[in-house]
Design a protein around this motif. Structure first.
Motif, PDB file in Angstrom:
ATOM      1  N   PRO A  16      49.288  31.920  60.157  1.00 40.58           N
ATOM      2  CA  PRO A  16      48.684  33.245  60.129  1.00 40.58           C
ATOM      3  C   PRO A  16      48.856  34.063  58.708  1.00 40.58           C
ATOM      4  O   PRO A  16      49.866  33.710  58.240  1.00 40.58           O
ATOM      5  CB  PRO A  16      49.302  34.013  61.246  1.00 40.58           C
ATOM      6  CG  PRO A  16      50.485  33.471  61.432  1.00 40.58           C
ATOM      7  CD  PRO A  16      50.563  32.264  61.165  1.00 40.58           C
ATOM      8  N   ALA A  17      47.761  34.724  58.388  1.00 41.88           N
ATOM      9  CA  ALA A  17      47.925  35.506  57.350  1.00 41.88           C
ATOM     10  C   ALA A  17      48.995  36.652  57.449  1.00 41.88           C
ATOM     11  O   ALA A  17      49.228  36.922  58.643  1.00 41.88           O
ATOM     12  CB  ALA A  17      46.476  36.211  56.928  1.00 41.88           C
ATOM     13  N   HIS A  21      50.619  44.601  61.724  1.00 44.83           N
ATOM     14  CA  HIS A  21      50.771  44.889  63.234  1.00 44.83           C
ATOM     15  C   HIS A  21      52.310  44.983  63.744  1.00 44.83           C
ATOM     16  O   HIS A  21      52.487  46.096  64.250  1.00 44.83           O
ATOM     17  CB  HIS A  21      49.978  43.807  63.857  1.00 44.83           C
ATOM     18  CG  HIS A  21      48.622  43.868  63.771  1.00 44.83           C
ATOM     19  ND1 HIS A  21      47.620  44.844  63.447  1.00 44.83           N
ATOM     20  CD2 HIS A  21      47.955  42.614  63.619  1.00 44.83           C
ATOM     21  CE1 HIS A  21      46.497  44.571  63.365  1.00 44.83           C
ATOM     22  NE2 HIS A  21      46.533  43.248  63.315  1.00 44.83           N
ATOM     23  N   PRO A  22      53.125  44.105  62.943  1.00 47.79           N
ATOM     24  CA  PRO A  22      54.410  44.384  63.453  1.00 47.79           C
ATOM     25  C   PRO A  22      55.167  45.660  63.093  1.00 47.79           C
ATOM     26  O   PRO A  22      55.805  46.636  63.852  1.00 47.79           O
ATOM     27  CB  PRO A  22      55.315  43.340  63.164  1.00 47.79           C
ATOM     28  CG  PRO A  22      54.321  42.287  62.802  1.00 47.79           C
ATOM     29  CD  PRO A  22      53.014  42.974  62.421  1.00 47.79           C
ATOM     30  N   TRP A  64      45.785  43.976  67.433  1.00 43.26           N
ATOM     31  CA  TRP A  64      46.655  42.717  67.268  1.00 43.26           C
ATOM     32  C   TRP A  64      46.098  41.565  68.417  1.00 43.26           C
ATOM     33  O   TRP A  64      45.996  40.342  67.832  1.00 43.26           O
ATOM     34  CB  TRP A  64      48.052  43.031  67.558  1.00 43.26           C
ATOM     35  CG  TRP A  64      49.053  42.045  67.015  1.00 43.26           C
ATOM     36  CD1 TRP A  64      48.890  40.832  66.706  1.00 43.26           C
ATOM     37  CD2 TRP A  64      50.397  42.207  66.900  1.00 43.26           C
ATOM     38  NE1 TRP A  64      49.974  40.188  66.033  1.00 43.26           N
ATOM     39  CE2 TRP A  64      51.167  41.123  66.476  1.00 43.26           C
ATOM     40  CE3 TRP A  64      51.323  43.298  67.265  1.00 43.26           C
ATOM     41  CZ2 TRP A  64      52.563  40.783  66.240  1.00 43.26           C
ATOM     42  CZ3 TRP A  64      52.768  43.050  66.930  1.00 43.26           C
ATOM     43  CH2 TRP A  64      53.265  41.864  66.469  1.00 43.26           C
ATOM     44  N   PHE A  65      46.058  42.077  69.599  1.00 44.67           N
ATOM     45  CA  PHE A  65      45.650  40.985  70.521  1.00 44.67           C
ATOM     46  C   PHE A  65      43.950  40.479  70.097  1.00 44.67           C
ATOM     47  O   PHE A  65      43.642  39.542  70.262  1.00 44.67           O
ATOM     48  CB  PHE A  65      45.509  41.811  71.911  1.00 44.67           C
ATOM     49  CG  PHE A  65      46.722  41.727  72.526  1.00 44.67           C
ATOM     50  CD1 PHE A  65      47.693  40.681  72.084  1.00 44.67           C
ATOM     51  CD2 PHE A  65      47.156  42.438  73.454  1.00 44.67           C
ATOM     52  CE1 PHE A  65      49.023  40.692  72.894  1.00 44.67           C
ATOM     53  CE2 PHE A  65      48.511  42.782  74.030  1.00 44.67           C
ATOM     54  CZ  PHE A  65      49.531  41.564  73.735  1.00 44.67           C
ATOM     55  N   ARG A  66      43.228  41.343  69.640  1.00 44.94           N
ATOM     56  CA  ARG A  66      41.851  41.223  69.355  1.00 44.94           C
ATOM     57  C   ARG A  66      41.854  40.072  68.386  1.00 44.94           C
ATOM     58  O   ARG A  66      41.150  39.205  68.280  1.00 44.94           O
ATOM     59  CB  ARG A  66      41.042  42.292  68.893  1.00 44.94           C
ATOM     60  CG  ARG A  66      39.590  41.887  68.635  1.00 44.94           C
ATOM     61  CD  ARG A  66      38.609  43.358  68.096  1.00 44.94           C
ATOM     62  NE  ARG A  66      39.151  44.587  68.346  1.00 44.94           N
ATOM     63  CZ  ARG A  66      38.848  45.589  67.756  1.00 44.94           C
ATOM     64  NH1 ARG A  66      38.510  45.251  66.454  1.00 44.94           N
ATOM     65  NH2 ARG A  66      39.318  46.990  67.728  1.00 44.94           N
ATOM     66  N   GLU A  67      42.818  40.350  67.065  1.00 46.03           N
ATOM     67  CA  GLU A  67      42.617  39.199  66.039  1.00 46.03           C
ATOM     68  C   GLU A  67      43.292  37.886  66.535  1.00 46.03           C
ATOM     69  O   GLU A  67      42.840  36.944  66.181  1.00 46.03           O
ATOM     70  CB  GLU A  67      43.674  39.879  65.051  1.00 46.03           C
ATOM     71  CG  GLU A  67      43.894  39.305  63.837  1.00 46.03           C
ATOM     72  CD  GLU A  67      44.818  39.694  62.924  1.00 46.03           C
ATOM     73  OE1 GLU A  67      45.730  38.934  62.536  1.00 46.03           O
ATOM     74  OE2 GLU A  67      44.466  40.780  62.427  1.00 46.03           O
ATOM     75  N   LEU A  76      40.715  28.160  65.138  1.00 45.88           N
ATOM     76  CA  LEU A  76      41.863  27.935  64.200  1.00 45.88           C
ATOM     77  C   LEU A  76      43.171  27.335  65.061  1.00 45.88           C
ATOM     78  O   LEU A  76      44.129  26.801  64.376  1.00 45.88           O
ATOM     79  CB  LEU A  76      42.307  29.296  63.469  1.00 45.88           C
ATOM     80  CG  LEU A  76      41.179  29.839  62.716  1.00 45.88           C
ATOM     81  CD1 LEU A  76      41.800  31.259  62.237  1.00 45.88           C
ATOM     82  CD2 LEU A  76      40.913  28.926  61.504  1.00 45.88           C
ATOM     83  N   TYR A  77      42.983  27.152  66.355  1.00 44.61           N
ATOM     84  CA  TYR A  77      44.017  26.698  66.994  1.00 44.61           C
ATOM     85  C   TYR A  77      43.730  25.280  67.513  1.00 44.61           C
ATOM     86  O   TYR A  77      42.766  25.300  68.114  1.00 44.61           O
ATOM     87  CB  TYR A  77      44.703  27.402  68.187  1.00 44.61           C
ATOM     88  CG  TYR A  77      45.010  28.849  67.739  1.00 44.61           C
ATOM     89  CD1 TYR A  77      45.468  29.197  66.551  1.00 44.61           C
ATOM     90  CD2 TYR A  77      45.153  29.858  68.724  1.00 44.61           C
ATOM     91  CE1 TYR A  77      45.992  30.539  66.564  1.00 44.61           C
ATOM     92  CE2 TYR A  77      45.515  31.012  68.548  1.00 44.61           C
ATOM     93  CZ  TYR A  77      45.975  31.290  67.421  1.00 44.61           C
ATOM     94  OH  TYR A  77      46.430  32.718  67.157  1.00 44.61           O
TER      95      TYR A  77
END
Length: 117
Positions: A16-17, A21-22, A64-67, A76-77
């Motif tokens: 991930p980029a 968020h954290p 964060w969840f939306r991303e 991407l997964y």
């Protein structure tokens, strides 16, 4: 995103980029703890800090969840990454079960062997 895919195939792994968020979630939780502590001690502004921190924290979690969901639905997964996520959650739950088993086992041991019979 920071993933280079070839010919539209899902990658073998996903990096991930960098994310803000954290840090933003930690700032929100800081204001929650600060506000709760001050409100309990009678400072009226603590209530505003508490609810402001909760609002910031909830907003960051929603982003964060939306991303994460958009990354998943964007292809991407791969299946390998999905399996990795599932195994990771399984190991996390297992470690929590073992932690509490050790905690309550130690409590039981301390009560049985430290109290004279």
């Amino acid at each position: 995103m920071s993933v280079a895919t070839t010919s539209g195939k899902a990658p073998y792994y996903f990096v991930p980029a960098p994310s803000r968020h954290p840090v933003m979630a930690a700032i929100g939780l800081f204001f929650v703890i600060l506000g709760a502590g001050q409100w309990v001690n009678g400072h009226e502004w603590g209530m505003y800090s508490l609810f402001g921190g909760l609002a910031l924290w909830a907003f960051v979690l929603q982003q964060w969840f939306r991303e994460a969901i958009s990354e998943s639905e964007g292809g991407l997964y791969s299946d390998r990454i999905d399996i990795s996520f599932r195994w990771s959650m399984g190991w996390f739950i297992f470690s929590e079960v073992m932690f509490f088993a050790a905690f309550f086992g130690a409590l039981y041991w301390a009560r049985v062997f430290s109290v004279p019979s």
